[in-house]
Design an enzyme around this catalytic site. Structure first.
Site, PDB file in Angstrom:
ATOM      1  N   TRP A 137       0.822  -1.210   0.000  1.00  0.00           N
ATOM      2  CA  TRP A 137       0.000   0.000   0.000  1.00  0.00           C
ATOM      3  C   TRP A 137       0.855   1.258   0.000  1.00  0.00           C
ATOM      4  CZ3 TRP A 137      -4.350  -0.929  -1.955  1.00  0.00           C
ATOM      5  CH2 TRP A 137      -5.081  -2.072  -1.637  1.00  0.00           C
ATOM      6  N   ASP A 195      -1.346   6.660   6.516  1.00  0.00           N
ATOM      7  CA  ASP A 195      -2.416   5.763   6.085  1.00  0.00           C
ATOM      8  C   ASP A 195      -2.634   4.787   7.232  1.00  0.00           C
ATOM      9  OD1 ASP A 195      -4.034   3.809   5.028  1.00  0.00           O
ATOM     10  OD2 ASP A 195      -2.748   3.339   3.303  1.00  0.00           O
ATOM     11  N   LYS A 249     -11.735  -1.897   7.227  1.00  0.00           N
ATOM     12  CA  LYS A 249     -10.909  -2.840   7.978  1.00  0.00           C
ATOM     13  C   LYS A 249     -11.354  -2.846   9.443  1.00  0.00           C
ATOM     14  CE  LYS A 249      -8.549  -3.178   4.171  1.00  0.00           C
ATOM     15  NZ  LYS A 249      -7.471  -2.320   3.711  1.00  0.00           N
TER      16      LYS A 249
HETATM   17  C1  LIG Z   1      -7.017  -1.801   2.294  1.00  0.00           C
HETATM   18  C2  LIG Z   1      -5.975  -0.766   2.352  1.00  0.00           C
HETATM   19  C3  LIG Z   1      -5.893   0.258   1.389  1.00  0.00           C
HETATM   20  C4  LIG Z   1      -6.814   0.347   0.198  1.00  0.00           C
HETATM   21  O1  LIG Z   1      -8.087   0.693   0.583  1.00  0.00           O
HETATM   22  P1  LIG Z   1      -9.243   1.001  -0.508  1.00  0.00           P
HETATM   23  O2  LIG Z   1     -10.328   1.482   0.380  1.00  0.00           O
HETATM   24  O3  LIG Z   1      -9.551  -0.297  -1.185  1.00  0.00           O
HETATM   25  O4  LIG Z   1      -8.735   2.018  -1.435  1.00  0.00           O
HETATM   26  C5  LIG Z   1      -4.904   1.210   1.543  1.00  0.00           C
HETATM   27  N1  LIG Z   1      -4.045   1.173   2.563  1.00  0.00           N
HETATM   28  C6  LIG Z   1      -4.085   0.199   3.501  1.00  0.00           C
HETATM   29  C7  LIG Z   1      -3.072   0.197   4.619  1.00  0.00           C
HETATM   30  C8  LIG Z   1      -5.055  -0.797   3.423  1.00  0.00           C
HETATM   31  O5  LIG Z   1      -5.087  -1.772   4.353  1.00  0.00           O
END
Ligand SMILES: *Cc1c(COP(=O)(O)O)cnc(C)c1O
Length: 361
Positions: A102, A173, A197
């Site tokens: 990511w 993030d 998540k």
């Molecule tokens: C799942 C995830 C993403 C992507 O998320 P989307 O909502 O599908 O764009 C980005 N960063 C992390 C750390 C993730 O776990």
């Protein structure tokens, strides 16, 4: 009805009481004669839900007044672009720490907007098995911001300290570990997290942003991509994902009821301790690739001696009502996602299964 033990990485398990509340309220929300989905996003009913969800985020994390709490769309991936579009002006450069798939994507997307630098990377042969140390970071003191991924969902690593960035704003993030415990929001210029998540369904992304940072953001991008646009309209610039926000409200209200983030952290540490304990008891069978100090409390990854055994592990676990255990398609192996909504009893059940599996393998 039989609910399974859901170890999916995302979208992931939601707390049952939050879903049951949605079930009770689905057809007739708060005696209004319709579901919350059918309400105008500008009406009183939804406004109350929206404001409650925002104030629950503020309450749980002690968000200071000089930070906005925004609900945006497009997922965390959308933030990969929005962060540089707002915070990376021409002539400046942004630092990225690469700790997984990511953060690579965030870095690549920012590179399409402006100048980016890699401040550190722990990649070896396309794999990431640890978080870097402060001495390894090559920080640019004049960077527009430093971007990091606090929990690496695919590789099962997590930051357990924060880089010292001086005056450079830290952008994080936190999609896969948002609200797993308290954090000091002041350490960050901006935090973003896709809800699916740890705190809700897909469709909404929470952004916490220091007001001065957003106010000073670029004005030469389309209004829809500007944080300032959404901040000025309390995230109601256009139609928000009302049902997703409603469900986040249910999850956060339930989180407060069950003791808030201190209790959440206690449970999360206990769950991770059970799993890593079972792995470390049989290092000859469960192969943990991640360095000890970098282990994630959210996504626990390990391998078995053969791929054949890994397939059997996933199939046999599913037969016993434990699903979502196959590793990410790019990494293979086993991944157990134990986000906030996963009950301790589900992890205990899995640990029992792991012990029995070793015994008969
Ligand atoms: C799942 C995830 C993403 C992507 O998320 P989307 O909502 O599908 O764009 C980005 N960063 C992390 C750390 C993730 O776990």
């Amino acid at each position: 009805m039989t609910r399974v033990h859901n170890f999916n990485a995302g979208p992931a398990a939601l707390p049952l009481p939050a879903l049951e509340r949605a079930q009770r309220e689905l057809l007739d929300y708060d005696s209004t004669g319709m579901s919350i989905m059918e309400h105008s996003h500008r009406g009183k009913a939804f406004e109350a839900v929206h404001d409650e969800a925002i104030s629950l985020v503020r309450q749980l994390l002690d968000v200071p007044d000089d930070y906005h709490v925004l609900f945006l769309q497009g997922g965390a991936s959308h933030q990969f672009a929005m962060v540089p579009l707002n915070l990376l002006p021409p002539g400046k450069s942004a630092d990225y720490i690469l700790t997984g798939g990511w953060s690579e994507k965030a870095y690549q997307e920012a590179g399409r907007v402006g100048t980016v630098r890699i401040a550190a990377s722990t990649e070896v042969d396309k794999r990431y098995t640890r978080i870097p140390r402060q001495e390894e970071l090559q920080l640019d003191p004049s960077a527009a911001y430093l971007h990091m991924t606090t929990n690496n969902t695919l590789f099962g690593t997590q930051w357990h300290w924060l880089p010292d960035t001086g005056n450079v704003p830290l952008v994080a993030d936190m999609s896969s570990d948002f609200l797993w415990r308290r954090i000091d929001v002041r350490r960050f210029g901006l935090i973003y997290a896709g809800a699916q998540k740890n705190i809700g369904p897909s469709g909404v992304t929470v952004v916490l942003a220091r007001k001065d940072l957003i106010d000073g953001g670029r004005k030469d991008v389309p209004v829809i991509f500007r944080y300032a646009t959404h901040a000025a309209s309390n995230s109601l610039y256009n139609t928000p994902p009302t049902f997703a926000i409603y469900l986040v409200r249910n999850v956060l209200a339930y989180t407060v009821e069950t003791g808030g983030l201190d209790e959440m952290e206690r449970r999360n540490r206990h769950k991770a301790g059970l799993l890593y304990g079972a792995i470390d008891e049989r290092p000859d069978f469960f192969l943990a690739p991640v360095e000890n100090e970098s282990r994630s409390f959210m996504n626990v990854v390990f391998r078995l001696p053969t791929e054949e055994l890994e397939k059997r592990f996933v199939t046999e676990a599913a037969r016993e009502g434990m699903v979502g255990l196959a590793g990410h398609r790019s990494t293979g192996g086993i991944r157990v996602s134990i986000y906030n909504a996963i009950e301790v009893t589900s992890v205990e059940r899995l640990v029992e299964f792991m012990k029995a599996f070793v015994a008969r393998a």
